[in-house]
Design a protein around this motif. Structure first.
Motif, mmCIF file in Angstrom:
data_model
loop_
_atom_site.group_PDB
_atom_site.id
_atom_site.type_symbol
_atom_site.label_atom_id
_atom_site.label_comp_id
_atom_site.label_asym_id
_atom_site.label_seq_id
_atom_site.Cartn_x
_atom_site.Cartn_y
_atom_site.Cartn_z
ATOM 1 N N THR A 158 56.149 38.996 50.893
ATOM 2 C CA THR A 158 56.270 38.058 52.003
ATOM 3 C C THR A 158 55.287 36.905 51.843
ATOM 4 O O THR A 158 54.164 37.110 51.389
ATOM 5 N N PHE B 127 53.646 33.706 54.211
ATOM 6 C CA PHE B 127 53.495 33.118 55.542
ATOM 7 C C PHE B 127 52.896 31.716 55.369
ATOM 8 O O PHE B 127 51.798 31.570 54.822
ATOM 9 N N THR C 73 60.794 37.377 51.651
ATOM 10 C CA THR C 73 60.862 36.731 52.958
ATOM 11 C C THR C 73 59.793 35.643 53.041
ATOM 12 O O THR C 73 58.665 35.850 52.583
ATOM 13 N N TYR D 287 58.082 33.226 56.023
ATOM 14 C CA TYR D 287 57.968 32.854 57.435
ATOM 15 C C TYR D 287 57.296 31.489 57.526
ATOM 16 O O TYR D 287 56.212 31.276 56.971
ATOM 17 N N GLY E 222 58.227 36.201 66.029
ATOM 18 C CA GLY E 222 58.769 37.130 65.057
ATOM 19 C C GLY E 222 57.981 38.421 65.030
ATOM 20 O O GLY E 222 56.888 38.535 65.579
ATOM 21 N N CYS E 223 58.554 39.410 64.369
ATOM 22 C CA CYS E 223 57.899 40.700 64.152
ATOM 23 C C CYS E 223 58.132 41.083 62.701
ATOM 24 O O CYS E 223 59.269 41.056 62.216
ATOM 25 N N HIS E 224 57.049 41.404 62.001
ATOM 26 C CA HIS E 224 57.163 41.777 60.592
ATOM 27 C C HIS E 224 56.443 43.095 60.375
ATOM 28 O O HIS E 224 55.317 43.290 60.850
ATOM 29 N N THR E 225 57.093 43.995 59.659
ATOM 30 C CA THR E 225 56.477 45.270 59.311
ATOM 31 C C THR E 225 56.152 45.268 57.831
ATOM 32 O O THR E 225 57.030 45.065 56.988
ATOM 33 N N THR E 226 54.895 45.482 57.499
ATOM 34 C CA THR E 226 54.452 45.441 56.112
ATOM 35 C C THR E 226 54.892 46.707 55.373
ATOM 36 O O THR E 226 55.366 47.672 55.981
ATOM 37 N N LYS F 118 52.743 46.759 61.907
ATOM 38 C CA LYS F 118 53.631 45.903 62.686
ATOM 39 C C LYS F 118 52.871 44.644 63.113
ATOM 40 O O LYS F 118 51.889 44.726 63.852
ATOM 41 N N LEU G 220 54.227 37.614 64.960
ATOM 42 C CA LEU G 220 54.230 36.320 64.291
ATOM 43 C C LEU G 220 54.485 35.220 65.312
ATOM 44 O O LEU G 220 55.467 35.262 66.062
ATOM 45 N N GLU H 95 51.815 38.709 51.533
ATOM 46 C CA GLU H 95 51.847 40.168 51.499
ATOM 47 C C GLU H 95 52.285 40.578 50.100
ATOM 48 O O GLU H 95 53.387 40.240 49.656
#
Length: 267
Positions: free
Chosen positions: A6, A8, A35, A37, A103-107, A112, A115, A230
């Motif tokens: 990920t 960001f 992904t 963001y 947003g919500c991102h789970t690594t 959790k 965002l 990430e």
């Protein structure tokens, strides 16, 4: 090519004369992510109301992000205050890019993360209308100094150096405002049941652990040139790209999400 899980990004400020699009384009060309963001202030509509500064490099940044989305990268755009007009379109999808208010991102480690851009915390940070006005104008002056000092450094063969970030780091009032902002973001994540928060807005890159909550600010592409990444193992890393762009390789400080220190410095 760095393949991460990920990326960001926030506070790119495309359309602003201080946007460091060349460094960002270099970063995007050498990274691949499942992904991406975009956490607000990607386009600087405020600056463009006064004067549009749109370089070929800024246009290439847009084309690069669109190409990544077309090639399978999930790109999610969460508007900020400088591009708040796009908030009216939240919940819609423009081509291959999704617009959301938050947003919500789970690594990969199961953390959790909340965002958001972060301008909603302004009321908890500001010292008053006059101080807010003074802060904006002083920051504009710092960017002016930053722009000209780096033109001189490049002419002399030197590397990019964020004079604005250097000065801000030594102003007690600025550090107090940053601390208030961090407190507000951490409190919001904790109330909402998240393990951490990722935001931008204040142009101060940081990874820290506070009250058991992971706080990540991915910085900006005006004076810091930073991105939060990430890795495939779920660890979170801040990349300071400008300092490494001459060698075409970044030297990150990787911080496992479950072992965040009180504060980590950007390489």
């Amino acid at each position: 090519m760095l393949h991460c899980r990920t990326i960001f990004l926030s506070d790119i400020h495309l359309g602003n004369k201080d946007c460091q699009a060349t460094y960002l384009l270099n970063f995007l060309n050498q990274t691949k992510a499942d992904t991406i963001y975009l956490l607000g202030d990607i386009l600087d509509l405020w600056a463009m109301q006064k004067q549009v500064c749109w370089s070929p490099e800024q246009n290439a940044v847009i084309q690069n992000l669109l190409a990544k989305a077309d090639q399978g990268t999930e790109v999610i755009y969460i508007p900020g205050n400088h591009d708040e007009e796009f908030r009216h379109w939240a919940g819609r999808q423009f081509g291959t890019i999704k617009l959301q208010l938050r947003g919500c991102h789970t690594t990969a480690l199961g953390k959790k993360l909340l965002l958001l851009h972060g301008d909603e915390f302004d009321k908890e940070v500001n010292f008053g209308r006059f101080h807010a006005w003074l802060g904006d104008n002083l920051y504009d002056f710092l960017l002016f100094l930053n722009r000209w000092s780096n033109r001189i450094r490049r002419a002399l063969g030197g590397r990019y150096f964020s004079l604005a970030a250097f000065i801000k780091s030594r102003v007690p009032g600025a550090q107090q405002a940053i601390a208030r902002y961090r407190d507000a973001a951490v409190a919001k994540a904790k109330r909402s049941g998240f393990d951490g928060v990722v935001c931008g807005h204040i142009h101060h890159p940081e990874i820290s652990l506070q009250d058991g909550i992971i706080y990540c600010n991915d910085g900006d592409w005006i004076d810091n040139c930073t991105a939060l990444i990430e890795q495939q193992d779920g660890s979170l890393t801040l990349y300071h790209w400008a300092e490494q762009s001459h060698t075409l390789a970044a030297m990150p400080i990787a911080v496992p999400a479950e072992e965040q220190p009180a504060q980590s410095k950007v390489a």
